[in-house]
Design an enzyme around this catalytic site. Sequence first.
Site, PDB file in Angstrom:
ATOM      1  N   ALA A  82      38.885  15.043   6.857  1.00 14.95           N
ATOM      2  CA  ALA A  82      38.964  13.473   6.592  1.00 14.95           C
ATOM      3  C   ALA A  82      39.609  12.410   7.583  1.00 14.95           C
ATOM      4  O   ALA A  82      40.419  13.214   8.264  1.00 14.95           O
ATOM      5  CB  ALA A  82      39.653  13.223   5.139  1.00 14.95           C
ATOM      6  N   GLY A 127      38.439  19.106   5.320  1.00 15.41           N
ATOM      7  CA  GLY A 127      37.045  19.004   5.079  1.00 15.41           C
ATOM      8  C   GLY A 127      35.922  19.302   6.022  1.00 15.41           C
ATOM      9  O   GLY A 127      34.693  19.473   5.643  1.00 15.41           O
ATOM     10  N   GLU A 130      35.242  22.649   5.027  1.00 17.02           N
ATOM     11  CA  GLU A 130      34.585  22.589   3.741  1.00 17.02           C
ATOM     12  C   GLU A 130      32.902  22.344   4.086  1.00 17.02           C
ATOM     13  O   GLU A 130      32.156  22.718   3.401  1.00 17.02           O
ATOM     14  CB  GLU A 130      35.240  21.660   2.888  1.00 17.02           C
ATOM     15  CG  GLU A 130      36.491  22.066   2.164  1.00 17.02           C
ATOM     16  CD  GLU A 130      37.204  21.009   1.560  1.00 17.02           C
ATOM     17  OE1 GLU A 130      37.415  21.292   0.346  1.00 17.02           O
ATOM     18  OE2 GLU A 130      37.435  19.957   2.079  1.00 17.02           O
ATOM     19  N   GLU A 150      45.183  21.451   3.414  1.00 14.34           N
ATOM     20  CA  GLU A 150      45.384  19.850   2.737  1.00 14.34           C
ATOM     21  C   GLU A 150      46.794  20.034   1.962  1.00 14.34           C
ATOM     22  O   GLU A 150      47.358  18.746   1.858  1.00 14.34           O
ATOM     23  CB  GLU A 150      44.176  19.796   1.764  1.00 14.34           C
ATOM     24  CG  GLU A 150      42.890  19.264   2.245  1.00 14.34           C
ATOM     25  CD  GLU A 150      42.010  20.397   2.829  1.00 14.34           C
ATOM     26  OE1 GLU A 150      41.021  20.005   2.920  1.00 14.34           O
ATOM     27  OE2 GLU A 150      42.629  21.696   2.784  1.00 14.34           O
TER      28      GLU A 150
END
Length: 276
Positions: A82, A127, A130, A150
């Site tokens: 992110a 992310g 992910e 995270e």
Amino acid sequence: MAEQGEGQGGRQGAERRFGEHVAVRRHAYVAELALDRPKAMNAVSTQMARSIAAACDALAADRDVRVVVLTSTHERAFCVGADLKERNSFTDADLVRQRPVARAAYTGVLELPMPTVAAVHGFALGGGFELALSCDLIVADRTAVVGLPEVSVGVIPGGGGTQLLPRRVGAARAAELIFSARRLEAAEARELGLVDELVEEGRDREEALALAGRIAANSPVGLRAAKRALRLGHGLDLRAGLEVEDAAWRSVAFSGDRAEGVAAFNEKRKPEWPGE
């Protein structure tokens, strides 16, 4: 979403852009979804998330695409997750509004109906990892560094990581990796099953596209049905899983692809898949 360029059709090398930071390139029946925000190491901003989701919507609807390969144009990173600089400016209300936009990017990759391969080099964190986990297969080169850090910044993996990682490595191993927030270099990631294939430095994209090409030689109807059975059957008891498999088999058993595949086998030639 503003899109640039022409539609792809089946043309080799055709490119279609989604916003500023996402490009889709065609390699015959393989589509390459390229993350292209090099100045930020592909950090996923709100606008980039919208572009990823839009690109996935277009790919999902394209019956000519048999395999998707997720790549990066940055030399030293796949995706660092992110965009925390953007998020640092968010109010709580901004974060609430952004959440469905971010989720749509990850679920867009996860729910692509055709097989997907991630080509990972350099940093694939948070992310970014992910997005790779949302693919069916991950090819990584020896520079890859992966992880879900995270909790070290006060959140949790929110792009599917808490669900996708244990499906790869088991609950206890996923807990250790998520709770510790540690990063893994390529060799350990391969050993633990976080990536599927480890290749020489700089060859992740080439090898992922080659793998995708081999997959794409098979029936597009069969590939989509096999993926559906794999995804829907995962986690079910055996009897229920076999019912999922049977439903997927019935969806292809009377298809044009099945008829062509059997005919080509008996005629000792390569099949020409009708894709229906």
